[in-house]
Design a protein around this motif. Structure first.
Motif, mmCIF file in Angstrom:
data_model
loop_
_atom_site.group_PDB
_atom_site.id
_atom_site.type_symbol
_atom_site.label_atom_id
_atom_site.label_comp_id
_atom_site.label_asym_id
_atom_site.label_seq_id
_atom_site.Cartn_x
_atom_site.Cartn_y
_atom_site.Cartn_z
ATOM 1 N N GLU A 51 0.836 -1.204 0.000
ATOM 2 C CA GLU A 51 0.000 0.000 0.000
ATOM 3 C C GLU A 51 0.874 1.260 0.000
ATOM 4 N N ALA A 52 1.941 1.228 0.799
ATOM 5 C CA ALA A 52 2.843 2.393 0.844
ATOM 6 C C ALA A 52 3.435 2.649 -0.540
ATOM 7 N N CYS A 53 3.812 1.587 -1.224
ATOM 8 C CA CYS A 53 4.416 1.741 -2.551
ATOM 9 C C CYS A 53 3.427 2.371 -3.532
ATOM 10 N N SER A 54 2.178 1.896 -3.514
ATOM 11 C CA SER A 54 1.239 2.457 -4.483
ATOM 12 C C SER A 54 0.921 3.916 -4.151
ATOM 13 N N GLN A 55 0.934 4.264 -2.862
ATOM 14 C CA GLN A 55 0.699 5.677 -2.519
ATOM 15 C C GLN A 55 1.876 6.564 -2.929
ATOM 16 N N ILE A 56 3.088 6.065 -2.737
ATOM 17 C CA ILE A 56 4.272 6.829 -3.142
ATOM 18 C C ILE A 56 4.253 7.038 -4.657
ATOM 19 N N ARG A 57 3.808 6.026 -5.370
ATOM 20 C CA ARG A 57 3.780 6.103 -6.834
ATOM 21 C C ARG A 57 2.785 7.124 -7.368
ATOM 22 N N THR A 58 1.752 7.438 -6.593
ATOM 23 C CA THR A 58 0.777 8.412 -7.094
ATOM 24 C C THR A 58 1.090 9.833 -6.616
ATOM 25 N N ASP A 59 2.200 10.003 -5.897
ATOM 26 C CA ASP A 59 2.556 11.321 -5.381
ATOM 27 C C ASP A 59 3.499 12.023 -6.359
ATOM 28 N N PRO A 60 3.045 13.116 -6.994
ATOM 29 C CA PRO A 60 3.909 13.802 -7.964
ATOM 30 C C PRO A 60 5.245 14.244 -7.361
ATOM 31 N N ALA A 61 5.254 14.513 -6.042
ATOM 32 C CA ALA A 61 6.506 14.939 -5.396
ATOM 33 C C ALA A 61 7.551 13.823 -5.427
ATOM 34 N N CYS A 62 7.101 12.589 -5.596
ATOM 35 C CA CYS A 62 8.013 11.432 -5.581
ATOM 36 C C CYS A 62 8.127 10.791 -6.958
ATOM 37 N N ALA A 63 7.831 11.555 -7.986
ATOM 38 C CA ALA A 63 7.701 10.948 -9.313
ATOM 39 C C ALA A 63 8.987 10.294 -9.816
ATOM 40 N N ALA A 64 10.144 10.759 -9.368
ATOM 41 C CA ALA A 64 11.398 10.207 -9.885
ATOM 42 C C ALA A 64 11.989 9.145 -8.963
ATOM 43 N N VAL A 65 11.378 8.926 -7.807
ATOM 44 C CA VAL A 65 12.006 8.071 -6.791
ATOM 45 C C VAL A 65 12.114 6.607 -7.252
ATOM 46 N N TYR A 66 13.189 5.940 -6.851
ATOM 47 C CA TYR A 66 13.401 4.526 -7.148
ATOM 48 C C TYR A 66 13.038 3.742 -5.892
ATOM 49 N N VAL A 67 12.213 2.701 -6.054
ATOM 50 C CA VAL A 67 11.735 1.935 -4.892
ATOM 51 C C VAL A 67 12.255 0.497 -4.931
ATOM 52 N N ILE A 68 12.991 0.116 -3.895
ATOM 53 C CA ILE A 68 13.433 -1.266 -3.735
ATOM 54 C C ILE A 68 12.629 -1.902 -2.606
ATOM 55 N N MET A 69 11.872 -2.932 -2.921
ATOM 56 C CA MET A 69 11.197 -3.674 -1.855
ATOM 57 C C MET A 69 12.161 -4.701 -1.298
ATOM 58 N N LEU A 70 12.161 -4.805 0.025
ATOM 59 C CA LEU A 70 13.080 -5.726 0.693
ATOM 60 C C LEU A 70 12.243 -6.514 1.699
ATOM 61 N N SER A 71 11.996 -7.779 1.395
ATOM 62 C CA SER A 71 11.024 -8.521 2.202
ATOM 63 C C SER A 71 11.477 -9.940 2.490
ATOM 64 N N ALA A 72 10.994 -10.471 3.606
ATOM 65 C CA ALA A 72 11.240 -11.875 3.925
ATOM 66 C C ALA A 72 10.375 -12.778 3.055
ATOM 67 N N ARG A 73 9.346 -12.199 2.442
ATOM 68 C CA ARG A 73 8.475 -13.003 1.573
ATOM 69 C C ARG A 73 9.119 -13.114 0.202
ATOM 70 N N GLY A 74 9.520 -14.345 -0.148
ATOM 71 C CA GLY A 74 10.317 -14.510 -1.365
ATOM 72 C C GLY A 74 9.691 -15.359 -2.444
#
Ligand SMILES: [Mg+2]
Length: 288
Positions: free
Chosen positions: A62-85
């Motif tokens: 959910e955090a990722c999809s919200q960050i993606r719709t924020d124009p202020a974060c339009a260029a940001v690179y997102v790395i998910m890091l999870s125990a779920r593999g």
């Protein structure tokens, strides 16, 4: 120095990542759940986010999809890091808008290499979206944002307005004081836009001495108030070397079915009337 946001509810994991990132020369900020992560991304506009998936309050998806719709974060690179593999976890993460998906436990060397590769991508995105001189969104980014805002208008039925701003007699500024002074005027104007506009507004450099600002969830009446504040702020500003500069403004509110081209054209026609009417003034387009 790149700014990296670590979002993870596990303090020990945040500390390990933070140490490696700092040793690699990066600035680090931290959030302990998805909700806080989204807020910090908007406020601090990091270059890259390392995002845990399983977290209280708001998970990483959910955090990722919200960050993606924020124009202020339009260029940001997102790395998910999870125990779920599982493959399905990775697919979900990437479909939510993550740029990369790594699993815990992680190899620090690999994480740093992924971060550095991600930062190169974020820089490329930034250069493609922002105007070099003013730091505002460029025309290309503006077109993308307008496309998105028009589709949101269709979904929610909120008003969407636009202000077009053109500096008066700007050619004379360049001719009299030189292009260096002209560039300084454009940078000051960008600062005025950032200062006067509300956080949800989307100012951009349209090209040359022309600027445009998208005003989401704003009807024509309120757009006029924003426009008038901009006009007055420009008129009141002392531009270094040049002194007083004014601007003419045109405003339109998008009609229910109106497309990008017509929406811009009506603002531009209103701007033209403001010029014809004597400059340093604002004109509104009639409804589409
Ligand atoms: Mg977690």
């Amino acid at each position: 120095m790149a700014k990296i946001l670590i979002v993870d509810d596990n303090t020990a994991i945040r500390d390990v990542i933070k140490i490696h990132l700092m040793m690699a020369g990066h600035e680090v900020i931290e959030a302990e759940n998805g909700r806080q992560g989204v807020e910090m991304a908007t406020e601090h506009q990091p270059d890259l986010v390392i995002l845990d998936v399983m977290m209280p309050e708001m998970d990483g998806m959910e955090a990722c999809s919200q960050i993606r719709t924020d124009p202020a974060c339009a260029a940001v690179y997102v790395i998910m890091l999870s125990a779920r593999g599982e493959t399905s976890d990775k697919v979900d993460g990437l479909n939510t808008g993550a740029d990369a998906y790594l699993t815990k436990p992680f190899e620090p060397d690999e994480l740093i290499a992924q971060v550095n590769a991600g930062l190169r991508t974020a820089e490329d995105r930034r250069q493609a979206m922002y105007d070099l001189l003013t730091g505002l969104f460029n025309r290309r980014a503006f077109d993308d944002l307008m496309h998105r805002e028009l589709s949101l208008r269709d979904r929610h039925g909120h008003g969407l307005s636009m202000v077009m701003i053109d500096l008066d007699h700007f050619k004379a500024v360049n001719d009299t004081y030189g292009h260096h002074a002209g560039d300084a005027v454009l940078r000051d104007l960008a600062d005025i836009l950032r200062e006067v506009c509300r956080p949800s507004d989307l100012p951009c450099r349209w090209g040359g001495e022309e600027f445009a600002c998208l005003l989401p969830q704003t009807d024509l009446e309120n757009a006029l108030k924003v426009g008038e504040r901009l006009r007055a702020a420009i008129e009141a500003h002392d531009f270094p070397e040049v002194g007083k500069v004014t601007a003419s403004l045109g405003i339109s509110q998008a009609g229910p079915e109106e497309n990008e081209e017509s929406f811009c054209k009506r603002a531009d026609e209103a701007l033209y009337r403001a010029k014809e009417g004597g400059r340093n003034r604002i004109e509104a387009a009639t409804s589409a």
